[in-house]
Design an enzyme around this catalytic site. Sequence first.
Site, PDB file in Angstrom:
ATOM      1  CE  LYS A  63      -4.025   2.087   2.338  1.00 34.76           C
ATOM      2  NZ  LYS A  63      -3.553   3.466   2.624  1.00 34.76           N
ATOM      3  CB  CYS A 123      31.145  22.377  26.889  1.00 36.07           C
ATOM      4  SG  CYS A 123      30.626  20.786  27.249  1.00 36.07           S
TER       5      CYS A 123
END
Length: 752
Positions: free
Chosen positions: A143, A438
């Site tokens: 499908k 960081c």
Amino acid sequence: MSTAPGPVEETANSTAERTEPDAVPAGSVREEYENLTDLVRKYRFAYYQEDEPLVSDAEFDELFRQLEEIEALHPELVANDSPTQEVGGEVSAAFAAVEHLQRMYSLEDVFSLAELEAWITKAEAGVSKLGDTARLAWLTELKIDGLAVNLLYRQGKLVRAATRGDGTTGEDITHNVLTIKEIPTELTGTGFPPEVEIRGEVFIPSKAFAEFNEALIEAGKAPLANPRNAAAGSIRQKDPAETAKRPLRMFVHGIGAREGLETLSQSQTYAVLEQWGLPVSPYFEVLGGLPEILAFIRRYGDQRHNLMHEIDGIVVKVDDLATQRALGYTTRVPRWAVAYKYPPEEVHTKLLDIAVNVGRTGRVTPFGIMTPVKVAGSTVEMATLHNQDVVKAKGVKIGDIVVLRKAGDVIPEIVGPVLALRDQQKPPVWDFVMPTECPACGTLLAPAKEGDVDIRCPNARSCPAQLRERVFHLAGRGGFDIEALGWEAAIALTQPAEPEVPPLVSEAALFDLTPQDLANVRIRREKRSKGVATGEFELVPYFYSKGTAKSPSKPTATTDKLFKELEKAKTQPLWRVLVALSIRHVGPRASRALATAFGTMDGIRNASEEDLAHVDGVGPTIAAALKEWFAEDWHVEIIDRWAAAGVRMEDERDQSMPRTLEGLTIVVTGSLPNFSRDEAKESILIRGGKAAGSVSKNTSYVIAGENAGTKLDKAEQLGIPVLDEDGFRELLAKGPAPAPEATSTEPEEAAE
């Protein structure tokens, strides 16, 4: 989007009893039904007419089924314009409306194998009543997740193309369909009717969709949400030149109105369509019954992400056309076909926040934190966003309702926002801002190199986040395979709540750990009461039991397992040690190739960049990364300390085998009758040679079999000796022949 069925038509001969309700439903039921009807209509309009769904297919399917359940209990509520009685959607005012010569139907959807089995049983019973089950076979196909389209040919020439619309009336998209190269403007062959409708599905292939989206992101534009919406939006472009830019394709799967065409089966019809030059899907089979159908579903369920196009299920049709006609239709769907829908892989959920993760190589990656939602069989609450440019290109904001996709085992991905719902969010949405430092160690973030999209934390040695990720990675199945060293254990070893200095400040000390090193490790955990989180936290031992005055703290069973597995890890082959080192670009494939080519860590470490690059499966990028990694003293310390702790740094070789090829670099190309490629390489390695993947001036010999190709050409250009299989066997046994002694070119003096 679901195409669930309406109620089955009753016939004059029907013996089914219809249960009448005891009374008109209460106001609350009627109100619920009306609200649900309005909601389904709203969502269907957004899906079919605007190509911008407000909810996922799975959510729509659930709402549709709720609507069906209410109608089953209260049939007096059902009106002719109920969504359960309609096919598809309305026709957009942007395109001319055209009527199909023969109605286009939807398919009945089933969502479990049990429902499919029940449907097959019911269909077989219907065929049995017809008195002819001998011809019963099932055409089973994929499908396609695309847009249904109807092509009208007159005298073999394409005169019109239209969307399905409401099944009776569609939108004229002829000019746009003409841009799809594989759709013939004129049929080939013979035997086609004077007038014939061809039904099919327009789609965008998965690979082309990914490449198209990458190009959009690089251009700073928002990517398309999914292939189905992309195909539908492309085919509805007002300017055909814009449609032509999209990588559209089409597969045909049926015939509507026709005159004079007689075929016996659906599969025979496909063969005829192919003879006419129409594109037919390669993914279909005619099967004998339920066991074969279930096997087909399982097979393509496993393969669905390796196919040409996206699928959302499997279609099962009665193959015999006479039987199809006898079974007939309900108001919306054929009784001879059904669509089994795979579990949903795309859902909608709220994006609560965007955070960043620092990976083992320092790369800083944004990820979304969402309201937990079930997708593809698992509950997901986090999904990658790759980098800041992707966040910007996708146009997602914190607080958005987003489309979340998880294809099988693939990492969940946020596809994009549901823009139509953005203004309704409370509190209002806001932009994500990438951090400049960081979040784990405070180091200033920067691109690894100029022009790099990704930003990284350059503090590779001391960043606790990078260390945690590296420790978790080295314990993985591709590395040392230490099951007891999972994600939480990696956190406990590298960044516990207590003590202040964790047991590991570098992975170099991993194999030096002792149980005593872990005795005081504490982690922060949420308290629970009767299995329910309380919102309060406490520090608890991780590697040792809590301990009491009567029962002292001692290592847990998991801790004992950890140390046993660490001992076992020391015996792992060289390629796994290489994977565990987290060298950039060096994964299992390259690690295997390096271990095979050099045999020892020292051999890899001391090899030139050129020698590394010539190893099959390595190349210049990985070779440069290896030399860069080994240049760092703290990296070398990891190897030295692991080796001192007993980690194996070389693979065992058969010492009884004479090392006839010591110092030689040999390339094998083409097919040898009595050696596989791996056998030939192993034969070279155990005799001390290097098995390279490419020919260079450093190549000693080229072993050429059938279909040797360009490597043989290059060897001849460079004047490198070329041997066939017999010559290869002699080289393995005796090594290279000694160079002939030099002979004088001066004329000999005449004997006196």
